[in-house]
Scaffold this active site. Structure first.
Site, PDB file in Angstrom:
ATOM      1  CB  SER A   1      -0.911   0.029   1.224  1.00  0.00           C
ATOM      2  OG  SER A   1      -1.673  -1.151   1.318  1.00  0.00           O
TER       3      SER A   1
HETATM    4  N1  SAH Z   1      -0.767  -4.887   4.044  1.00  0.00           N
HETATM    5  C1  SAH Z   1      -0.041  -5.199   2.832  1.00  0.00           C
HETATM    6  C2  SAH Z   1      -0.848  -4.830   1.580  1.00  0.00           C
HETATM    7  C3  SAH Z   1      -1.130  -6.050   0.827  1.00  0.00           C
HETATM    8  S1  SAH Z   1      -2.227  -5.950  -0.548  1.00  0.00           S
HETATM    9  C4  SAH Z   1       1.318  -4.550   2.818  1.00  0.00           C
HETATM   10  O1  SAH Z   1       1.639  -3.801   3.763  1.00  0.00           O
HETATM   11  O2  SAH Z   1       2.109  -4.836   1.929  1.00  0.00           O
HETATM   12  C5  SAH Z   1      -3.558  -6.975   0.062  1.00  0.00           C
HETATM   13  C6  SAH Z   1      -3.216  -8.411   0.361  1.00  0.00           C
HETATM   14  O3  SAH Z   1      -4.438  -9.034   0.781  1.00  0.00           O
HETATM   15  C7  SAH Z   1      -2.727  -9.239  -0.832  1.00  0.00           C
HETATM   16  O4  SAH Z   1      -1.473  -9.810  -0.507  1.00  0.00           O
HETATM   17  C8  SAH Z   1      -3.809 -10.327  -1.003  1.00  0.00           C
HETATM   18  O5  SAH Z   1      -3.288 -11.579  -1.388  1.00  0.00           O
HETATM   19  C9  SAH Z   1      -4.405 -10.379   0.404  1.00  0.00           C
HETATM   20  N2  SAH Z   1      -5.778 -10.930   0.529  1.00  0.00           N
HETATM   21  C10 SAH Z   1      -6.838 -10.797  -0.319  1.00  0.00           C
HETATM   22  N3  SAH Z   1      -7.921 -11.433   0.190  1.00  0.00           N
HETATM   23  C11 SAH Z   1      -7.534 -11.966   1.392  1.00  0.00           C
HETATM   24  C12 SAH Z   1      -8.190 -12.743   2.413  1.00  0.00           C
HETATM   25  N4  SAH Z   1      -9.471 -13.101   2.315  1.00  0.00           N
HETATM   26  N5  SAH Z   1      -7.480 -13.108   3.501  1.00  0.00           N
HETATM   27  C13 SAH Z   1      -6.176 -12.756   3.649  1.00  0.00           C
HETATM   28  N6  SAH Z   1      -5.497 -12.044   2.719  1.00  0.00           N
HETATM   29  C14 SAH Z   1      -6.164 -11.648   1.614  1.00  0.00           C
END
Ligand code: SAH
Length: 212
Positions: A59
């Site tokens: 993000s």
């Molecule tokens: N917080 C992260 C941002 C990641 S983007 C950072 O600091 O880098 C969002 C993430 O959510 C992705 O890696 C995706 O695979 C995950 N995601 C999507 N649906 C999900 C679910 N139901 N449970 C857990 N993770 C999920």
């Protein structure tokens, strides 16, 4: 390394309206360049989201700061993150003195990030699975942060929030979301505040978007 760039990033996001000192300190200390792919390192301190593979992103720092500030956490509190991704958001929470639990559904991302967190000796509790169902074993949480966009607010997450606890979650369609700040007032009573215009990758799961 990158200390000047990191300080400039802190200045930039504070100008954009982040006032919480604990959040700004954490952004100033956590080495974002270690959480992005090698090819992206020179962009690590730009205030932008960056690709981390598998169609996912780390993000934007302002978004991380905004969501974290919205949780109004006290040090020592327990926080659940849905969507570990690169691990950056979890590292920010840990740096602020939180007890951090984080769930990632993508197996490859999960293992890659677990390895990085171990190498960096960051004591973050992680699990691979569907985060829309929360992590009941360690509930209730003082804060829940969902870092992917959801069609609705999953009931399981509402249940696992402590009384007085807050959840930040982007809710909307697959291209644009409003950030909802949900406060648990009583067992079945929630206060909801809405901030428009955010864009996150989709939250996929039983209480999220269906897998295509
Ligand atoms: N917080 C992260 C941002 C990641 S983007 C950072 O600091 O880098 C969002 C993430 O959510 C992705 O890696 C995706 O695979 C995950 N995601 C999507 N649906 C999900 C679910 N139901 N449970 C857990 N993770 C999920």
């Amino acid at each position: 390394m990158y200390e000047t760039e990191r300080q400039e990033l802190v200045d930039k996001i504070s100008l954009k309206g982040i006032t919480d000192k604990a959040v700004l300190n954490a952004i100033g200390e956590v080495e974002r360049h270690k959480f992005v792919p090698v090819a992206m390192k020179q962009h690590a301190y730009n205030d932008v989201a960056l690709p981390i593979g598998h169609g996912q992103t780390i993000s934007q720092p302002f978004t991380v700061a905004f969501m974290t500030q919205a949780l109004k956490l006290n040090p020592g509190g327990k926080v659940l993150e849905i969507g570990t991704g690169s691990g950056y958001q979890a590292a920010i929470l840990l740096k602020m003195g939180m007890e951090v639990y984080s769930i990632e559904r993508n197996v490859d991302i999960f293992y890659k990030t677990r390895k990085l967190l171990d190498e960096m000796e960051l004591r973050i509790n992680t699990k691979c699975g569907d985060g829309t169902l929360g992590w009941e074993e360690f509930a209730p949480y003082d804060g829940i942060i969902v870092t992917a966009g959801s069609p609705t607010i999953p009931n399981s997450l509402k249940k696992q929030l402590a009384l007085g606890g807050r959840m930040v979650i982007p809710v909307g369609d697959k291209t644009s979301q409003r950030l909802k700040i949900v406060t648990k007032l009583e067992e079945e009573k929630f206060g909801i505040e809405e901030i428009p215009e955010f864009a996150f990758v989709p939250l996929i799961g039983r209480e999220g978007w269906n897998e295509k």
